[in-house]
Design an enzyme around this catalytic site. Structure first.
Site, PDB file in Angstrom:
ATOM      1  N   LYS A 104       0.841  -1.196   0.000  1.00  0.00           N
ATOM      2  CA  LYS A 104       0.000   0.000   0.000  1.00  0.00           C
ATOM      3  C   LYS A 104       0.879   1.250   0.000  1.00  0.00           C
ATOM      4  CE  LYS A 104      -3.911   1.832   2.772  1.00  0.00           C
ATOM      5  NZ  LYS A 104      -4.763   1.490   3.940  1.00  0.00           N
ATOM      6  N   SER A 107      -9.623   1.465   3.154  1.00  0.00           N
ATOM      7  CA  SER A 107      -8.823   2.329   2.313  1.00  0.00           C
ATOM      8  C   SER A 107      -7.812   1.574   1.468  1.00  0.00           C
ATOM      9  CB  SER A 107      -8.087   3.338   3.187  1.00  0.00           C
ATOM     10  OG  SER A 107      -7.126   2.688   4.020  1.00  0.00           O
ATOM     11  N   SER A 129      -9.907  -1.114   7.188  1.00  0.00           N
ATOM     12  CA  SER A 129      -9.334  -0.895   5.858  1.00  0.00           C
ATOM     13  C   SER A 129      -8.530  -2.044   5.281  1.00  0.00           C
ATOM     14  CB  SER A 129      -8.467   0.371   5.870  1.00  0.00           C
ATOM     15  OG  SER A 129      -9.264   1.497   6.119  1.00  0.00           O
TER      16      SER A 129
END
Length: 465
Positions: free
Chosen positions: A82, A155, A179
């Site tokens: 990420k 997210s 997330s």
């Protein structure tokens, strides 16, 4: 070796083929980069593809294999992270425009540990702005590979999409209110939100520091366990990391014999779509067949802490962005702006009450978990929500509270959870559930996930790409 189906291979199987020289790290990395080049212009899962660096790492991994120097079960395996995690020499934008030119000079500790285990980092995966609710208006949102009209999760949206679409073999995400677990549910993946402090946050952009949980996302519990074992452990650069130097996780699991598993059927069904409730009933039957004792329990009232999650996170994100907000406020999107403003407007007394409520819930969940080994919980009340269903998420506190009602309590309490796929909607889209465990019980979660996946095939389904 034929590349047909190679992209959906599990990490353990790929690592075995690399170790026995049936496939080379360069060959598999090249194939993965070609697949990214072909599919990601539509899926938008990568913020940055680190092609040259990945190929250089693959050549070095191949040299070590040929010299008998393989580093372990992640050696030569292409992964991605990420775009909150620092990678030395590569931009880390954190889903924003203001940080798109920030180039760290060191790896995040979790990234360094993946590299030390021999993994190859393919690139940085897209996320919502600052890891909050929605993507920055100027950044293309990752597309759910199962159906473009449906939410890809937030997210860690890019991590979910890339892992599900076979654009990396597994990935790192972060979980502040759900997330890792939301994109795992949306994309049919297995994800682990560890105990808070289990994985170092050094070199990871903060959303809410005391709520942030870095962790792995993969296509099976066995693979997620491998990644967690590589990245977990105390880090002197993160003084809040847990003191244990190493996390010992099971290599395999076939049953749940001797475990007491709790379920609060009333709480789980509170506003929850019927297809999820029915899927949870099937989960209960599976865990019983694996030897677990299932007990009805009562989860403590989490509503206050869920309602206060945005205030808690808002204060912490305001601190995290103090150098750039309000100085660069014009470059922020609406969702992150609203969250920061909530934090900036919260009084010290109000924030202290939030912390007291949170500490009380942590104690109550500790008491609940002292009587059981695992808790079965939905991931979210909505099954495979569409973009239209969640369109007001950024501006609607009530909708946001509903979405996070089953995830945020365990961010606030710090308890670990594993997200597992458990079915499909009538339209063929994935749904999932989570096991929650006591603080420090990641080994138990991995055992439960691996045993469940021996008795189910949901994790073996892939989007048609």
């Amino acid at each position: 070796m034929s590349h047909s189906g190679l992209h959906y291979m599990e990490v353990r199987e790929l690592a075995r083929l690399i170790a026995t020289r049936e496939i080379s790290p360069v060959e598999v990395t090249t194939a993965m980069l070609e697949r990214i080049e072909r599919l990601d212009p539509t899926l938008h899962s990568y913020a940055l593809v680190m092609r040259d660096e990945a190929l250089a790492s693959a050549r070095e991994a191949e040299r070590k294999v040929l010299n008998g120097e393989a580093l372990g079960p992640l050696h030569g395996v292409p992964l991605a992270v990420k775009d909150l995690y620092w990678c030395a020499g590569s931009p880390t934008a954190a889903g924003t425009t203001i940080h798109r030119n920030f180039v760290p000079t060191e790896d995040a500790t979790a990234v360094k540990r993946l590299r030390d285990a021999g993994a190859i980092v393919l690139g940085k995966l897209q996320l919502t702005e600052g890891a909050f609710a929605t993507h920055h208006p100027e950044i293309a949102e990752p597309v759910n590979p199962w159906h473009p009209g449906h939410w890809a999760g937030a997210s860690s949206s890019g991590s979910g999409v890339a892992t599900a679409a076979g654009l990396c073999y597994a990935s790192l995400g972060t979980d502040t209110g759900g997330s890792i677990r939301f994109p795992s549910a949306a994309n049919g993946l297995t994800g682990i939100k560890p105990t808070w402090g289990r994985v170092s946050r050094h070199g990871v952009f903060a959303l809410g520091a005391s709520l942030d949980h870095p962790g792995p996302m993969a296509r099976s519990a066995a693979d997620a366990s491998l990644l967690l074992g590589a990245i977990a452990g105390h880090d002197p650069l993160d003084p809040t990391s847990l003191p244990e130097a190493r996390l010992v996780l099971p290599d395999d699991a076939h049953d749940l014999g001797g475990l007491r598993i709790g379920i609060d059927a009333e709480w789980n069904s509170n506003g929850t779509d019927d297809v999820i409730v029915h899927a949870l009933a099937r989960v209960v039957e599976v865990v019983k067949s694996l030897g677990a004792q299932v007990e009805e329990v009562r989860v403590p009232d989490v509503r206050t802490v869920v309602d206060e999650w945005q205030v808690n996170c808002g204060v912490e994100v305001a601190v995290a962005h103090a150098d750039t907000y309000p100085r660069l406020a014009a470059h922020y999107g609406p969702a992150l702006t609203r969250l920061i403003e909530i934090g900036r407007e919260t009084s010290g007394m109000a924030y202290q009450q939030v912390l007291l409520n949170r500490a009380a819930l942590r104690g109550k969940i500790n008491r609940l978990m002292s009587g059981i080994d695992l808790l079965i919980v939905p991931m979210q009340p909505f099954a495979a929500p569409t973009h239209e269903q969640l369109g007001a998420l950024a501006q609607d506190p009530e909708l946001n509270a509903r979405l996070i009602q089953f995830t945020a309590p365990f961010n606030s309490s710090g308890h670990p959870a594993i997200a597992l796929p458990c079915g499909l909607t009538q339209g063929g889209l994935p749904i999932g559930f989570q096991f929650v465990a006591a603080h420090g019980a990641e080994a138990l979660l991995c055992r439960a996930g691996m045993a469940y996946q021996k008795a189910s095939d949901w994790h073996r389904l892939h989007p048609a790409l």
